[in-house]
Scaffold this motif. Structure first.
Motif: not given
Ligand code: SAM
Length: 211
Positions: A107-113, A117-120, A199-211
């Motif tokens: 799980a953590i290995t997959a998340l790291s790559a 977003p990994t903050n939550k 699942r982004p809260k808005d429907s933006v298709q691009s990958y999130p910049k936030e972390n």
């Protein structure tokens, strides 16, 4: 509680190696599988193996607790961190003292790559056949090779805007981190998968910049 590799033997820690080589008693899922791991680590000392599985954990617990009065017992699972979608929970809960030897976890290995977003994040383990809703934070799901296509199609049809990443055969020769938009579901290769969904809260298709 000793974590072992999820594919690549070189991921075993020095501490885990030392503990497993010195342990006289090892509680494990498949005694053959763990016996091979110990051989690969270079063991020559005789050991006793106690098989612990989800279905017999309650019964073998008594036996292991008795052993623990005079000896240390190393607990491992077939791969990764014991208790994480693996047996060991009842034993750890019942034991007076537990020493965690941390290491690989799919799980953590997959998340790291995954680039999500990994903050939550939320770890759901294996989804039940009938699942209801996925939250709006990164969600990590384990799935068997037999059900991977079905589960991913279901997630995709319920949440068309979701960003889905598949972590396939982590740490192994054919390791792949696949963004689902780039991969055709019908030709998913066999092997082990972690599914990550955001699942982004808005429907933006691009990958999130936030972390
Ligand atoms: N205890 C393990 C851990 O720490 O990750 C998980 C054991 S669970 C029974 C097995 C599931 O973990 C597989 O069905 C798959 O979803 C995931 N998994 C384990 N090893 C993996 C790998 N090398 N690559 C991708 N997924 C893996």
């Amino acid at each position: 509680m000793v974590a072992t590799p999820i594919g690549n033997l070189e991921d075993i820690s020095l501490r885990a190696t030392k503990i497993l080589l010195n342990a006289q008693i090892i509680a494990c899922e498949d005694t053959g599988h763990t016996g091979n791991l110990i051989k690969l680590l270079g063991n020559t000392k005789p050991k006793r193996y106690i098989s612990i599985r989800d279905f017999n954990e309650a019964q073998v617990i008594e036996k292991i607790l008795l052993e623990l009065e005079n000896n240390d017992v190393a607990l491992v699972s077939d791969a990764g961190t014991p208790l994480i979608s693996d047996p060991g929970f009842k034993l750890v809960r019942a034991a007076k003292k537990v020493v965690p030897i941390p290491g690989p976890c799919a799980a953590i290995t997959a998340l790291s790559a995954a680039g999500l977003p990994t903050n939550k994040f939320l770890f759901l383990g294996f989804l039940p056949k009938k699942w209801k809703i996925l939250p709006e934070i990164t969600t990590i799901i384990y799935e068997s090779p037999m059900r991977i296509e079905k589960t991913v199609s279901e997630i995709k049809s319920r949440y068309p805007d979701a960003q889905i990443v598949l972590a396939h055969e982590l740490t192994k020769i054919h390791e792949q981190i696949l963004k689902i938009e780039n991969c055709k579901l019908k030709i998913l290769a066999k092997g082990e998968y972690v599914i990550l969904v955001y699942r982004p809260k808005d429907s933006v298709q691009s990958y999130p910049k936030e972390n």
